[in-house]
Design an enzyme around this catalytic site. Structure first.
Site, PDB file in Angstrom:
ATOM      1  N   ASP A  80       0.932  -1.159   0.115  1.00  0.00           N
ATOM      2  CA  ASP A  80      -0.031  -0.034  -0.164  1.00  0.00           C
ATOM      3  C   ASP A  80       0.955   1.326   0.160  1.00  0.00           C
ATOM      4  O   ASP A  80       1.946   1.129   0.375  1.00  0.00           O
ATOM      5  CB  ASP A  80      -0.895   0.084   1.232  1.00  0.00           C
ATOM      6  CG  ASP A  80      -0.124  -0.001   2.715  1.00  0.00           C
ATOM      7  OD1 ASP A  80       0.568  -0.701   2.649  1.00  0.00           O
ATOM      8  OD2 ASP A  80      -0.593   0.929   3.584  1.00  0.00           O
ATOM      9  N   GLU A 174       0.021  -1.151   5.555  1.00  0.00           N
ATOM     10  CA  GLU A 174       1.174  -0.873   6.625  1.00  0.00           C
ATOM     11  C   GLU A 174       1.106   0.336   6.927  1.00  0.00           C
ATOM     12  O   GLU A 174       1.314   0.823   7.976  1.00  0.00           O
ATOM     13  CB  GLU A 174       2.579  -1.343   5.882  1.00  0.00           C
ATOM     14  CG  GLU A 174       3.804  -1.147   6.743  1.00  0.00           C
ATOM     15  CD  GLU A 174       4.246   0.229   6.819  1.00  0.00           C
ATOM     16  OE1 GLU A 174       5.293   0.338   7.648  1.00  0.00           O
ATOM     17  OE2 GLU A 174       3.740   1.280   6.024  1.00  0.00           O
TER      18      GLU A 174
END
Length: 409
Positions: A80, A174
């Protein structure tokens, strides 16, 4: 290097921005789309045990090529990108043989200036990949993914380089603090691992902040302003008073190194209700406890001053300093240092002024320091990375795999 750059430029075109408002995992569809593409790439490379679960966690393994026992090690990166700037329609630009001065970002007025970012002075002659000034780049952490896959491809293409089992893990979410939520350490199979999620060349980190999120919720009373005298309680004014009571010199823009901070990161304001979102950071657990106590004391003091309206505080611990879980295994750090030195890179051991998946994974039984990617200015439109830095990260991953095997020969 061509394959490395090609991979990275392809990866950043995927919009994988995580969404903190979505409780699902992964929090955005783009992450799963990207993971599915990576899964196909890993299978094509010939890796074993390639799996993508329903939560978007992608794992694979490169089997050992030696005939003696070597502990399995892992390399981890997250798929991400941060919610702080747009990750959609990323248009990277490659500036070859940078010779100094401002770099124009796209066709707009944004520039990457060495006046604002002095690191550029050290990068003359390097090839720099930037954004077009409208989005983040996504080097955090697609550079780490490209570097890990390129390193594995290098090991496959050069079977004379000895290595044990190499475990690969790519995680979702994350950037919103959930990257380790559903990480299956036992399935992953490594004895220890390294996140490839750091910044400039040479960074090696095994300390990070202890982290807490704090929400300050102010309750007021809304009445039509024409008849508000003696009745209205404007929660925004109370929220402003609270922020003014916070130490102005203990914010991210005023601190560095091992200094902790309070950071006002969001505010939702209205007359009847306002909410201030803070993050609290400190490298020492006692220091974090003192900061949390200060927040509570400040709320209590403000409530004591109010004749109308009220303030409440909600705090949630996010992660803790991985140092206490990594230090008992000094060989993990030593091997990484040796690998860097063998690649003519000076290791720079420094604390992470933030957190990584590795912090939480270390407390889940997988000691997990952090290694550089070669990137700068993460989370914003001025993010950039050097091709040379990425190439050096690949070399370190390969050398670290080799040195681990030789250590146990």
């Amino acid at each position: 290097m061509d394959n490395l750059v090609t991979r990275f430029l392809r990866y950043v075109t995927f919009d994988t921005q995580s969404n903190p408002a979505n409780p699902l995992c992964p929090s955005s569809k783009g992450q799963f789309t990207f993971a599915d593409q990576l899964k196909s790439e890993l299978i094509t490379l010939g890796l074993s045990d390639v799996s993508l679960d329903d939560n978007g966690y992608l794992m694979a393994r490169l089997p050992s090529n030696v005939d003696y026992a070597v502990p399995a090690i892992g390399f981890i990166a997250h798929m991400d990108t941060a919610p702080d700037a747009s990750g959609a329609n990323v248009k990277p630009q490659l500036v070859e043989n940078y010779q100094g001065g401002d770099i124009a970002l796209g066709l707009g007025e944004q520039v990457l200036s060495p006046v604002q970012y002095p690191d550029l002075h050290q990068l003359h002659g390097h090839s720099i990949i930037t954004t077009d000034g409208t989005t983040l780049l996504g080097a955090d952490n697609k550079a780490g993914i490209a570097e890990i896959i390129t390193a594995v491809a290098t090991l496959i293409a050069n079977p004379s380089i000895p290595h044990g089992d190499i475990c690969i893990g790519f995680t979702p979410d994350e950037e919103i603090g959930r990257g380790a939520n559903y990480f299956d350490v036992e399935k992953f199979g490594a004895k220890w691992a390294y996140t490839i999620d750091g910044g400039p060349v040479g960074e090696l980190e095994y300390e990070n902040f202890n982290a807490t999120s704090a929400d300050v919720i102010v309750h007021g009373v809304n009445v039509h302003p024409g008849t508000a005298k003696g009745k209205m309680v404007n929660s925004m004014n109370i929220a402003a008073r609270f922020q003014a009571m916070m130490p102005a010199d203990e914010t991210p823009e005023c601190t560095e190194g091992y200094q902790g901070f309070y950071h006002l990161k969001s505010a939702e304001m209205s007359v009847a209700r306002s909410e201030l979102g803070y993050i609290i950071r400190d490298f020492d657990r006692e220091g974090l406890a003192e900061r949390k106590a200060f927040m509570q004391t400040t709320v209590d003091a403000l409530n004591a001053q109010l004749t109308q309206g009220s303030v409440e505080l909600k705090m949630t611990d996010s992660y803790f300093n991985m140092k206490e879980m990594v230090e008992p295994y000094p060989h993990i750090i030593k091997l990484a240092q040796q690998a860097m030195i063998a690649c003519d890179i000076e290791p720079m051991i420094k604390p992470i002024r933030g957190g990584t998946d590795g912090a939480r994974l270390s407390f889940m039984g997988l000691p997990c320091p952090n290694i550089f990617t070669g990137g700068y200015n993460f989370h914003g439109i001025h993010e950039f990375i050097t091709v040379e830095g990425m190439s050096q990260a690949v070399k370190v991953i390969v050398k670290l795999s080799e040195k681990t095997a030789l250590e146990y020969r």
